[in-house]
Design a protein around this motif. Structure first.
Motif, PDB file in Angstrom:
ATOM      1  N   ASN A   7       0.813  -1.232   0.000  1.00 31.26           N
ATOM      2  CA  ASN A   7       0.000   0.000   0.000  1.00 31.26           C
ATOM      3  C   ASN A   7       0.833   1.261   0.000  1.00 31.26           C
ATOM      4  N   VAL A   8       1.861   1.292   0.850  1.00 27.71           N
ATOM      5  CA  VAL A   8       2.620   2.547   0.913  1.00 27.71           C
ATOM      6  C   VAL A   8       3.436   2.773  -0.353  1.00 27.71           C
ATOM      7  N   LEU A   9       3.803   1.690  -1.005  1.00 27.76           N
ATOM      8  CA  LEU A   9       4.562   1.859  -2.246  1.00 27.76           C
ATOM      9  C   LEU A   9       3.709   2.543  -3.322  1.00 27.76           C
ATOM     10  N   ILE A  10       2.399   2.342  -3.218  1.00 24.11           N
ATOM     11  CA  ILE A  10       1.499   3.033  -4.151  1.00 24.11           C
ATOM     12  C   ILE A  10       1.665   4.542  -3.959  1.00 24.11           C
ATOM     13  N   ASN A  11       1.783   4.979  -2.699  1.00 22.71           N
ATOM     14  CA  ASN A  11       1.985   6.423  -2.442  1.00 22.71           C
ATOM     15  C   ASN A  11       3.298   6.906  -3.022  1.00 22.71           C
ATOM     16  N   THR A  12       4.366   6.124  -2.773  1.00 23.64           N
ATOM     17  CA  THR A  12       5.695   6.535  -3.282  1.00 23.64           C
ATOM     18  C   THR A  12       5.621   6.697  -4.798  1.00 23.64           C
ATOM     19  N   ILE A  13       5.061   5.676  -5.449  1.00 24.95           N
ATOM     20  CA  ILE A  13       5.068   5.674  -6.918  1.00 24.95           C
ATOM     21  C   ILE A  13       4.160   6.780  -7.459  1.00 24.95           C
ATOM     22  N   SER A  14       2.945   6.883  -6.879  1.00 27.41           N
ATOM     23  CA  SER A  14       2.014   7.854  -7.472  1.00 27.41           C
ATOM     24  C   SER A  14       2.470   9.292  -7.226  1.00 27.41           C
ATOM     25  N   SER A  15       3.280   9.521  -6.180  1.00 24.60           N
ATOM     26  CA  SER A  15       3.721  10.903  -5.965  1.00 24.60           C
ATOM     27  C   SER A  15       4.818  11.302  -6.956  1.00 24.60           C
ATOM     28  N   LEU A  16       5.434  10.319  -7.599  1.00 28.22           N
ATOM     29  CA  LEU A  16       6.544  10.657  -8.510  1.00 28.22           C
ATOM     30  C   LEU A  16       6.252  10.332  -9.974  1.00 28.22           C
ATOM     31  N   LEU A  17       5.111   9.730 -10.202  1.00 24.32           N
ATOM     32  CA  LEU A  17       4.778   9.350 -11.573  1.00 24.32           C
ATOM     33  C   LEU A  17       3.538  10.104 -12.034  1.00 24.32           C
ATOM     34  N   GLN A  18       3.673  10.835 -13.143  1.00 25.15           N
ATOM     35  CA  GLN A  18       2.511  11.583 -13.629  1.00 25.15           C
ATOM     36  C   GLN A  18       1.607  10.670 -14.458  1.00 25.15           C
ATOM     37  N   GLU A  19       0.403  11.192 -14.761  1.00 28.16           N
ATOM     38  CA  GLU A  19      -0.545  10.336 -15.496  1.00 28.16           C
ATOM     39  C   GLU A  19      -0.025   9.913 -16.861  1.00 28.16           C
ATOM     40  N   LYS A  69       9.659  -0.640   5.382  1.00 27.42           N
ATOM     41  CA  LYS A  69       8.989   0.011   4.255  1.00 27.42           C
ATOM     42  C   LYS A  69       9.829   1.172   3.721  1.00 27.42           C
ATOM     43  N   SER A  70      10.681   1.728   4.570  1.00 29.17           N
ATOM     44  CA  SER A  70      11.541   2.821   4.078  1.00 29.17           C
ATOM     45  C   SER A  70      12.494   2.308   3.026  1.00 29.17           C
ATOM     46  N   PHE A  71      13.042   1.099   3.275  1.00 31.79           N
ATOM     47  CA  PHE A  71      14.023   0.536   2.349  1.00 31.79           C
ATOM     48  C   PHE A  71      13.409   0.329   0.964  1.00 31.79           C
ATOM     49  N   THR A  72      12.249  -0.331   0.909  1.00 30.56           N
ATOM     50  CA  THR A  72      11.668  -0.613  -0.408  1.00 30.56           C
ATOM     51  C   THR A  72      11.221   0.677  -1.110  1.00 30.56           C
ATOM     52  N   SER A  73      10.788   1.653  -0.310  1.00 30.57           N
ATOM     53  CA  SER A  73      10.362   2.906  -0.958  1.00 30.57           C
ATOM     54  C   SER A  73      11.582   3.724  -1.413  1.00 30.57           C
ATOM     55  N   GLN A  74      12.656   3.686  -0.627  1.00 26.81           N
ATOM     56  CA  GLN A  74      13.884   4.377  -1.071  1.00 26.81           C
ATOM     57  C   GLN A  74      14.360   3.762  -2.384  1.00 26.81           C
ATOM     58  N   LEU A  75      14.329   2.417  -2.435  1.00 23.70           N
ATOM     59  CA  LEU A  75      14.759   1.743  -3.665  1.00 23.70           C
ATOM     60  C   LEU A  75      13.888   2.166  -4.843  1.00 23.70           C
ATOM     61  N   THR A  76      12.596   2.306  -4.581  1.00 21.44           N
ATOM     62  CA  THR A  76      11.693   2.672  -5.678  1.00 21.44           C
ATOM     63  C   THR A  76      12.023   4.072  -6.198  1.00 21.44           C
ATOM     64  N   SER A 108      17.760   9.189   3.637  1.00 14.78           N
ATOM     65  CA  SER A 108      17.521   9.069   5.079  1.00 14.78           C
ATOM     66  C   SER A 108      16.029   8.983   5.357  1.00 14.78           C
ATOM     67  N   GLN A 109      15.621   7.946   6.058  1.00 18.62           N
ATOM     68  CA  GLN A 109      14.221   7.850   6.460  1.00 18.62           C
ATOM     69  C   GLN A 109      13.878   9.008   7.375  1.00 18.62           C
ATOM     70  N   LEU A 133      13.208  14.645  -2.448  1.00 19.72           N
ATOM     71  CA  LEU A 133      12.248  13.690  -3.006  1.00 19.72           C
ATOM     72  C   LEU A 133      11.759  12.855  -1.834  1.00 19.72           C
ATOM     73  N   TYR A 134      10.435  12.697  -1.728  1.00 21.00           N
ATOM     74  CA  TYR A 134       9.882  12.051  -0.529  1.00 21.00           C
ATOM     75  C   TYR A 134       9.462  10.615  -0.797  1.00 21.00           C
ATOM     76  N   THR A 135       9.716   9.761   0.199  1.00 21.82           N
ATOM     77  CA  THR A 135       9.305   8.362   0.046  1.00 21.82           C
ATOM     78  C   THR A 135       7.831   8.184   0.413  1.00 21.82           C
ATOM     79  N   ARG A 136       7.319   9.063   1.252  1.00 19.29           N
ATOM     80  CA  ARG A 136       5.891   9.113   1.602  1.00 19.29           C
ATOM     81  C   ARG A 136       5.312   7.768   2.074  1.00 19.29           C
ATOM     82  N   VAL A 137       6.009   7.165   3.037  1.00 19.73           N
ATOM     83  CA  VAL A 137       5.478   5.893   3.559  1.00 19.73           C
ATOM     84  C   VAL A 137       4.809   6.064   4.920  1.00 19.73           C
ATOM     85  N   GLY A 138       4.659   7.300   5.378  1.00 19.67           N
ATOM     86  CA  GLY A 138       4.056   7.522   6.691  1.00 19.67           C
ATOM     87  C   GLY A 138       5.043   7.182   7.790  1.00 19.67           C
TER      88      GLY A 138
END
Ligand code: F6R
Length: 614
Positions: free
Chosen positions: A266-278, A404-411, A349-350, A390-395
Motif C-alpha cells: 500500500n505505501v509503495l502506491i503512495n511513493t510511486i504515485s507521488s513521482l509518476l505523472q498520469e 517500508k523505508s528501504f523498499t520505498s527508497q529503492l523505488t 535518510s528515512q 524527493l519524498y518516500t511518503r510511507v508515513g
C-alpha cells in the motif's frame, strides 16, 4: 540521540510533556524523566526503562502538584555518556533548582569539570550533560539572570547538542539552544512548547519555528526571543505544519515491524504515485539534482539507507551509464574527500535526522556539490537543508528496523535511474515503458511476496537457536545480503554477516562450520551458476543452506537444505527488480526469528530509530 519536550504556560503541562515523549521514543528508550515547577519549587520524577515505566511510576505515586504545574520539561534517553541508571536519567538537576534535558554530546565536559571556578561543585552523575545545570547555577549564584547564565554557559560548552533548561527561581522561562541536534518550538496562543521534532508537538500546535544551528532562545508563555550564533536577536520563519496525525496503532499486528512489512504494497502506491505523472513521465528534476555531463553522482547514507545506495549504484551505472560513487556518511565527513568529477550528492535518510548523513550533506555543500535528499520525514533537518528533496511518503515508520523505508527508497532510486537513462538515451522508449509498467506493478508483486510468510516462519523456527549466520548475494542481491544480515542481527541479536557471494573464498569461508546457516538470495540472471558454486563450497564444509530464489535457480541448486521460491516476475526484468522483491523475505525472516526468540522487535536493545549522535 534522546528526545526532548518542554512546555510553558499550559495547564497540565506534565501530561502534555508525556504525550510528546511518547512520540519521541524512537530517539531512545533507556530511561525517561520529567521535571516541573510549581509555586517556585522544582519537582522531578525519573525511571529506568521505557516511557511506560515512568507513566506507571507517576500513576502509582502521588506527585505534588503534578497536575497543576504549567511549566515542565521531559526526556527519553539513549545513553551516550554514563550508564543507564536513575542518576544519569534526565532531567539532570542541580541543587534541586536547575533542570536540563539534553540531546547530543557535550564534547568538552571533562575539561569543564576541572575548571577552577567549579571546584566547589560535586558532580553527581557520570553524564556529559551535568555541566550545563552546574554552569547555569554557577552564573546565577554570581548574580546573572537565568537567561544570561544560560547564555554564558553556551560560550563554554562544545559539541553537537540541543537542550532545554528551567530554573525554579525563574519559573516563567524556558531556555533552549541547538547546535546541530534538532529543536523545534511550537506556538500556542498563550503557551509555548518545544520538541525534538515537530511530530512530538503537533497535537498542541500547528505553527512551529525550526531553530537553526547555533540559535538559542528564551521562551515565555506569550513570547519567544531567538538569538543567532552571533548573539544577534533574530526571527525565524513560522511554518504551518499538519496538525496531529494521531498516535499510530498496530492495527491488529503483533508488532509495528510486522505491520510495516505488510503495509509495503500500500505505501509503495503512495511513493510511486507521488513521482509518476498520469502520462507516465517521472516527476523528478534531474537538473535540480545537479547532475552534469561527464560527472559522477555521489550517494551517501547510513545503515539500511546505505544499502539502498549500493543498489542504486548498480542500477544507475547499468541502466543509465552514469558513474556512481557511494559513501558511508560517517566516513565522508572526516576524510577530506575530493570533489573532482562530482557535481551532486544524493543523501538517503528515512528520519532526515541521522547526524552522519546530515554532516556528509553539509560537507558536500562546502565542496560546492548540489544536494538532493531522499527522505521520509518532511520538515526534518536533512529535508530542510537539502537543495532538493524527493519524498518516500510511507508515513511514520515506528519499528526501529527499517522496512517500508528501504523498499520505498529503492523505488525512488529506481525512478531516478530510469529518468536518467531516458534522458541519456541509454534505454529506448519501449524499454522505458516496460520499466514504468513494472514499477507500477511492484505493489502487486510485493503482495505476492508477502504470501511467503508461512514458509519463512518454518525456516525461522529452524534457525532460531543458531548464534551465527551468513547471508550471500551477488550483483543487485549483494547489498540485499548486507541488509538481510543487518535486519537479523539488530532485532534477533544473532550474529549475522553479509557478503558478496564471490568474496566467500577470499576469507569468510573460514567461518563455515557444521550446521552454520548460510542464506543466499539468488535470481537467474546468467550468473546464477557462479553463486550456486559458492553455495556448494559452503555445503562441502558442513553449512546448512537456505536458498531464497526464483524457480529456475532453485531447480539448479537441488542440494540446498531448504529453499523458498519467490513469485514469478517478468523474466527479463526479474533480476533488476530483485532487491525490492527479495527485501520482503529478508525482512520476514529477521522478524520471525526475532519473534520466536522473544526479543523486543520494535525497540531492540541499544538502538534508536533516529541516530542523532556521531
Ligand atoms: C536498520 C536501520 C538503520 C537506519 C540508519 C539510517 O534497520 O534502520 O540502519 O537505516 O540508522 O537511518 P536514516 O535512514 O533515518 O538516516
Amino acid at each position: 540521540m534522546c528526545g526532548i519536550v518542554a512546555i510553558i504556560g499550559k495547564e497540565n503541562a506534565c501530561r502534555h510533556v508525556l504525550d510528546g515523549l511518547k512520540k519521541l521514543e524512537y530517539r531512545g528508550y533507556d530511561s525517561a524523566g520529567l521535571a516541573y515547577i510549581y509555586d517556585k519549587k522544582m519537582f522531578n520524577i525519573k525511571s529506568v526503562g521505557k516511557l511506560n515505566k515512568l507513566i506507571n511510576a507517576i500513576e502509582e505515586s502521588k506527585f505534588s502538584k503534578l497536575e497543576s504545574s504549567k511549566v515542565a520539561i521531559g526526556h527519553t534517553r539513549w545513553a551516550t555518556h554514563g550508564k543507564v541508571n536513575i542518576k544519569n536519567a534526565h532531567p539532570i538537576i542541580y541543587d534541586k533548582k536547575v533542570a536540563v534535558v539534553h540531546n547530543g554530546i557535550i564534547e568538552n565536559y571533562e575539561k569543564i569539570k576541572e575548571k577552577s571556578f567549579l571546584k566547589s561543585y560535586d558532580f553527581e552523575t557520570t553524564t556529559d550533560t551535568e555541566v550545563i545545570p552546574v554552569l547555569i547555577d554557577n552564573f546565577v549564584k554570581k548574580g546573572k539572570s537565568f537567561f544570561e547564565s544560560a547564555k554564558s554557559t553556551l560560550k563554554i560548552i562544545d559539541g553537537a547538542y540541543a537542550f532545554a533548561a528551567i530554573h525554579q527561581d525563574f519559573p516563567n522561562e524556558i531556555f533552549v539552544s541547538r547546535n546541530t541536534s534538532p529543536l523545534v518550538i511550537g506556538i500556542g496562543s498563550d503557551f509555548k512548547v518545544v520538541g525534538s521534532d515537530s511530530h512530538s508537538i503537533t497535537q498542541l500546535v500547528n505553527q512551529v519555528i525550526y531553530l537553526e544551528d547555533g540559535d538559542y532562545a528564551i521562551i515565555r508563555n506569550k513570547e519567544i526571543e531567538i538569538f543567532d550564533k552571533k548573539d544577534e536577536k533574530t526571527h525565524r520563519k513560522i511554518v504551518n505544519v499538519n496538525t496531529d496525525i494521531g498516535f499510530v496503532s498496530k492495527d491488529g499486528f503483533r508488532h509495528f515491524m510486522e505491520k510495516e512489512i505488510f503495509e509495503q504494497p500500500n505505501v509503495l502506491i503512495n511513493t510511486i504515485s507521488s513521482l509518476l505523472q498520469e502520462n507516465d513521465k517521472i516527476d523528478i528534476n534531474t537538473q535540480k539534482i545537479g547532475i552534469k555531463k561527464n560527472n559522477a553522482i555521489l550517494i551517501s547514507a547510513a545503515g539500511t539507507s546505505f544499502y539502498a545506495a549500493i543498489v542504486a549504484k548498480y542500477w544507475i551505472e547499468k541502466i543509465a551509464n552514469i558513474a556512481v560513487s557511494v559513501e558511508l556518511a560517517s566516513e565522508y565527513r572526516y576524510r577530506n574527500p575530493s570533489n573532482v568529477g562530482f557535481s551532486s550528492m544524493i543523501v538517503i535518510s528515512q528520519s532526515g535526522e541521522s547526524i552522519d548523513t546530515l554532516m556528509a550533506m553539509r560537507e558536500a555543500k562546502k565542496l560546492n556539490l548540489k544536494t538532493t535528499a531522499i527522505v521520509n520525514v518532511e520538515g526534518s533537518t536533512i529535508d530542510r537543508e537539502a537543495d532538493y528533496s524527493l519524498y518516500t511518503r510511507v508515513g511514520p515508520e515506528i519499528g526501529v528496523a527499517s522496512t517500508k523505508s528501504f523498499t520505498s527508497q529503492l523505488t525512488v532510486l529506481f525512478l531516478i535511474a530510469i529518468k536518467l537513462a531516458n534522458e541519456n538515451k541509454t534505454i529506448n522508449h519501449k524499454e522505458y515503458q516496460s520499466f514504468i509498467k513494472l514499477t507500477k506493478s511492484l505493489p502487486n508483486s510485493l503482495s505476492k511476496c508477502l504470501k511467503m510468510n508461512d514458509e519463512i516462519i518454518d525456516i525461522a523456527q529452524k534457525i532460531k537457536n543458531t548464534s551465527n549466520t551468513i547471508f550471500l548475494g551477488r550483483g543487485y542481491l549483494y547489498p540485499l545480503a548486507l541488509e538481510g544480515a543487518l535486519k537479523l542481527k539488530e532485532i534477533s541479536y544473532i550474529h549475522a554477516e553479509g557478503f558478496a557471494a564471490g568474496e566467500m573464498k577470499h576469507g569468510p569461508i573460514a567461518l563455515i562450520e557444521e550446521n552454520l546457516p548460510v542464506i543466499m538470495f539468488l535470481i537467474s540472471d546468467g550468473l546464477e551458476d557462479k553463486s550456486i558454486s559458492n553455495l556448494q563450497e559452503a555445503v562441502s564444509r558442513g553449512a546448512r543452506t537456505i536458498l531464497i530464489g526464483d524457480r529456475k535457480s532453485i531447480k539448479k541448486a537441488k542440494f540446498v537444505n531448504y529453499s523458498i521460491e519467490i513469485p514469478e516476475f517478468e523474466k527479463k526484468f526479474a533480476s533488476t527488480f530483485s532487491p525490492i522483491l527479495m527485501a520482503i523475505p529478508a525482512q520476514l525472516l529477521a522478524y520471525h526469528v526475532a519473534r520466536e526468540r522473544g526479543t523486543d522487535v520494535d525497540q531492540p536493545r541499544n538502538l534508536a530509530k533516529s541516530v542523532t549522535v556521531e
